[in-house]
Design a protein around this motif. Structure first.
Motif: not given
Length: 270
Positions: A228-254
């Motif tokens: 239930d996306m309305l009840k979702l409190d936290l999204i945790v991203g992991s993996g190279g494309i997210l962890s090693h993005a040059p800027r954190r905002i890029q991970s956020m936007l993805m």
């Protein structure tokens, strides 16, 4: 041939003697608790643990350097999805929240969720950023990937770049254009993996639910997705494309583009 196919029986305990009689000679039979002892309750942990044990015994043993690693390690070795799943469960329990976690790799994308204390994990085996990148193209379609590319590129060139990544899976983006294309593909891999997860992370099917007059306006059929996306409190991203993005905002936007969170949701990257 001395090898016997591992087989886990997780059904009615009353049938165990008969199952043993029929299958014990033909397979490496393992008996465990019933995954659904009564209609209203699932009991997945024992079967999941047996699968985990068999994976370590039959698959991980073949991995290069595994035996040496076992000698060096002072604790049992866990497959990555199991370890990340434990981390997600620990975060949800400690912080008292609902979360979705994702670990996007080269060949697979693992999605984890904890909603109202119920933990679920799925592995999308054909969605990844290198070895499985062509499968992302096939499942998502070229148009869905192109909508995230912020510059003009013809379809054939984009196809060629994606196929090139598949045959040279260990390469990393060298230009801004290449980075933006990979991040466009990642959005679709994340989106498709969540759709897959939602379809499997469901409540019990075929259960007759008790309802009161207060439930008249909020009735749900059995087997509804627990996500239930309305009840979702936290999204945790992991993996190279997210962890090693040059800027954190890029991970956020993805993650925002792929998951389209609603309400107030925190985002974090491993």
């Amino acid at each position: 041939v001395t090898y016997k196919l591992p087989l886990i029986y997780a059904g009615n305990k009353e049938a165990q003697p008969q199952v043993r009689k029929i299958l014990e000679e033909k397979s490496a039979l393992v008996l465990t608790d019933n995954i659904r002892p009564v209609l209203e309750r699932e009991n997945l942990a024992p079967a999941r643990n047996k699968i985990h044990d068999l994976f370590l015994e039959h698959v991980m043993q073949q991995a290069p350097g595994y035996k040496k690693l076992m000698e060096m390690a002072g604790a049992p070795i866990m497959p990555t999805p199991a370890a990340v799943g434990l981390i997600m469960e620990a975060i949800a329990k400690r912080e008292h929240l609902n979360l979705i976690g994702v670990d996007i790799g080269g060949a697979t994308t693992d999605v984890f969720s904890v909603f109202e204390g119920a933990f679920n994990r799925t592995v999308s085996a054909n969605l990844g950023m290198s070895y499985s990148v062509s499968n992302v193209l096939a499942e998502a379609g070229l148009a869905n990937i192109m909508r995230w590319v912020p510059f003009t590129i013809d379809e054939q060139t984009l196809r060629n770049r994606i196929k090139n990544k598949m045959i040279r899976p260990t390469t990393i983006p060298q230009t801004l254009d290449e980075l933006q294309i990979e991040q466009a593909i990642a959005r679709e891999a994340l989106r498709l993996a969540l759709i897959h997860h939602k379809s499997l992370a469901t409540g019990l099917k075929g259960v007759q639910q008790e309802r009161t007059i207060s439930d008249v306006f909020e009735q749900q059929a059995s087997g509804q997705s627990l996500i239930d996306m309305l009840k979702l409190d936290l999204i945790v991203g992991s993996g190279g494309i997210l962890s090693h993005a040059p800027r954190r905002i890029q991970s956020m936007l993805m993650m925002v583009d792929a998951y389209e969170p609603m309400g107030c949701t925190r985002l974090s990257v491993d």
